[in-house]
Design a protein around this motif. Sequence first.
Motif, mmCIF file in Angstrom:
data_model
loop_
_atom_site.group_PDB
_atom_site.id
_atom_site.type_symbol
_atom_site.label_atom_id
_atom_site.label_comp_id
_atom_site.label_asym_id
_atom_site.label_seq_id
_atom_site.Cartn_x
_atom_site.Cartn_y
_atom_site.Cartn_z
ATOM 1 N N ASN A 265 0.829 -1.190 0.000
ATOM 2 C CA ASN A 265 0.000 0.000 0.000
ATOM 3 C C ASN A 265 0.862 1.237 0.000
ATOM 4 N N SER A 266 1.664 1.376 -1.044
ATOM 5 C CA SER A 266 2.582 2.502 -1.033
ATOM 6 C C SER A 266 2.185 3.456 -2.148
ATOM 7 N N TYR A 267 1.991 4.702 -1.755
ATOM 8 C CA TYR A 267 1.469 5.704 -2.674
ATOM 9 C C TYR A 267 2.566 6.620 -3.204
ATOM 10 N N THR A 268 3.814 6.154 -3.212
ATOM 11 C CA THR A 268 4.878 7.045 -3.659
ATOM 12 C C THR A 268 4.893 7.156 -5.177
ATOM 13 N N ALA A 269 5.680 8.103 -5.675
ATOM 14 C CA ALA A 269 5.788 8.320 -7.117
ATOM 15 C C ALA A 269 6.656 7.254 -7.777
ATOM 16 N N ARG A 270 7.321 6.431 -6.974
ATOM 17 C CA ARG A 270 8.245 5.458 -7.535
ATOM 18 C C ARG A 270 7.750 4.017 -7.447
ATOM 19 N N HIS A 271 6.558 3.784 -6.909
ATOM 20 C CA HIS A 271 6.078 2.412 -6.735
ATOM 21 C C HIS A 271 4.756 2.176 -7.449
ATOM 22 N N ALA A 272 4.694 1.078 -8.172
ATOM 23 C CA ALA A 272 3.444 0.642 -8.779
ATOM 24 C C ALA A 272 3.199 -0.802 -8.353
ATOM 25 N N SER A 273 1.961 -1.231 -8.417
ATOM 26 C CA SER A 273 1.630 -2.605 -8.007
ATOM 27 C C SER A 273 2.020 -3.606 -9.089
#
Lengths: 466, 466
Positions: B237-245
């Motif tokens: 559940n990471s909402y950073t600009a560098r992580h996608a599921s």
Amino acid sequence: MQKEFLEVKSLYRESEKYLGKKVRVAGWIRTSRISKSFGFIELNDGSFFKNLQIVIDENKISNFSEISKLAISSAILVEGELLSVDNPKNPIEVHATNIIVEGESDSSYPLQKKKHTFEYLRTIAHLRPRSNTFSAVFRVRSVVAYAIHKFFQERNFVYAHTPIITGSDAEGAGEMFRITTLDMTNPPLNEDGSIDYSQDFFGKEANLTVSGQLNGEIMALAFRNIYTFGPTFRAENSYTARHASEFWMVEPEITFADLEDNMELAEDLIKYIINYVLEHCPEEMAFFNNFIDKGLLDRLDNIINSNFIRITYTEAIDLLIKSGYKFEYPVEWGCDLQTEHERYITEQIYKAPVFVTDYPKDIKAFYMRMNEDGKTVRAMDLLVPGVGEIIGGSQREERYDVLLNKIKEMDLKEEDYWWYLELRKFGTATHSGFGLGFERIIMYLTGVSNIRDVIPFPRTPKNAEF
Amino acid sequence: MQKEFLEVKSLYRESEKYLGKKVRVAGWIRTSRISKSFGFIELNDGSFFKNLQIVIDENKISNFSEISKLAISSAILVEGELLSVDNPKNPIEVHATNIIVEGESDSSYPLQKKKHTFEYLRTIAHLRPRSNTFSAVFRVRSVVAYAIHKFFQERNFVYAHTPIITGSDAEGAGEMFRITTLDMTNPPLNEDGSIDYSQDFFGKEANLTVSGQLNGEIMALAFRNIYTFGPTFRAENSYTARHASEFWMVEPEITFADLEDNMELAEDLIKYIINYVLEHCPEEMAFFNNFIDKGLLDRLDNIINSNFIRITYTEAIDLLIKSGYKFEYPVEWGCDLQTEHERYITEQIYKAPVFVTDYPKDIKAFYMRMNEDGKTVRAMDLLVPGVGEIIGGSQREERYDVLLNKIKEMDLKEEDYWWYLELRKFGTATHSGFGLGFERIIMYLTGVSNIRDVIPFPRTPKNAEF
């Protein structure tokens, strides 16, 4: 350290460069024949289908006794002189002067010289790529994947990564796998007792994709010509030799292009792939022809040299009826073509690849373009000898009103297709595309008859080992 | 029909061939400036980043009035004469003699000329590939994907499709998505109340893969050199600009190869990719440099012309401490390097890409090769200016006993790794590999700072639209 060790492939392909010289190679023992003071090791280094023969002589290497006892699949580092031999099958060999044991194997190694069944080999998927058959299959798989990219990139197609996780089940091409992070022993529920997916990871139901086509159309209507090449999934409990739960699909989509363009592209692609693999994997293809499928090379040659036939579904039905042949499934206009029908058309009637076009609308998907007759759609299936259908595609319905009516007629939910419909509102254009099952073409090119044997780690019902 | 319409790319690249001749093109109206009897249409056909200027004149086309009213994004088929213009930015234009409307757009088209935020454009992912920025990003994405295949195939690497659905959670690289076909409102239970996954589709728990590495090692120990290139997943559940599921990973694995070989391969790959994209997408790269990230081309030039530095973790820690710089996270031997540390090393200390090797074993994965000191492992991270870590890899633990001890020490289940261990039993060999996040390199090459903007249809927490 890797550069010290020449690839066996280079030694074969550029042997003039190395003959008479000291070379170093690293690989695994495939077999050996060793007497008291002298012997031969067949070494495979993974870079090439063929083994390299290593000659060992107790007068030339200090650890002859150790080496002569090594089990099959032991990894060794070899230094020696490359010499030519008067043997067309094995024109080179290395006379070892130094051998270092990199990693021993032992007598429990399951891939002994005796022939194993493919069923058994699936249970040792971590070792089967070291066998002749599977090293050939998976190398061809790699080379064909590259041929596909090369074909499209040379034609300025954009490679589009369409999503694997999909929030819509709008594609309708088959049963889907659910994806969730909910606690399944205690999932959140709605008032009516159904699962509250708004609390799931994506805030709604999510599944594994069955096709990238609808997203591919988005990209094609921006880039003119695109292709997808990625994994797709079917949650069907089907135990046939032709179905896997996870497989790769190639789906080109072309704009300002009708069904004729689509057929031309499919024909060019198939011929390109065959030519490419024959040129780049001659040893593997000869092996398949000798040991897996005797008529393979003739069959592929026939494809390259054929002009693909183009007939309509209606003509195909006429031909099948006129043939008088007794099919298991009776033939009449409106029926779906079974594999027996497809093979009869391509193998008996034409003895060549055949495009069948313009199928009845009721047996095809909602997005295919309606013909003037109101009864058929601009679909195409490519049938090839030995398999039947290998490609399915269509010209897409580009008319907003016609598409919307079709969606309603088929009881699909309009809101699921809002963006797909909008593509028809903001500068729609004639466009077409098709899907090629990647494993199907690998099976066709290798003669391997079970899809589980062309996928390194196949996923099928009740099986996700490795 | 498609062949009738030349690609705009061909008109630019081979203009001498077509100048003064009649040509036909098909595309979408990006903008237009039209007065009562005369005007200019900027046409984009998706084949090329740049638009083609179409000159319309009421004396030359019969439907001038209809054409002059067309909304942005309408699709048209144009016939006319290709002429050269004295304008270095737009050296060619077509003087239309016939225009057919293929598909109209209307004034509700959301991508009007005004500048939209990237956030807004994500909500119209079906249209954003038609904008300058996203047509450039997604074309670069395609070209870079091909460059990666080309790089490895030219080096005789085998492309290995590792499975997306995995029956083990043995990879340990992150949170996973569960895959199921069970009825979640009423799942079968074991006696202890837990879910009975033996009744699920694969007969056991199944998840989406987080890495193809362990399977990749199987293939490398058969083929010497392999690479994977496929989707991987993180249920974080990471909402950073560098992580996608959902994102794509490139994972080469090389045998008879140590960490030095691994670093050389990584350096060669990064340089190859940059050179390839600069050569094949000059218009797109100039656009990014002008409008997304002013220092982009200089930064990439610097990478191509640098020898990548190689230092150990222990040296890196010393340098960071000696620098006297006040970091948010304090630095001491044993700590994991944070992005601020990584960037300080590559941007401030070396001003060049830096490999940091031999990390403390406690902050790295179980499969990395233990060093003689018993404290560090043969890991490597590649740090680049502007980003920090872009590649992570290691030499793998090839010694059966050492690996088994490590698995026990870390409380992993031995039986989950039976085949991974067996690779060390039947001809083990020195081998190494690394992972390159495909989206990370696209972000690096384009200057785009949010991962959602380099994936055509991104999947992130609470978002699986399109």
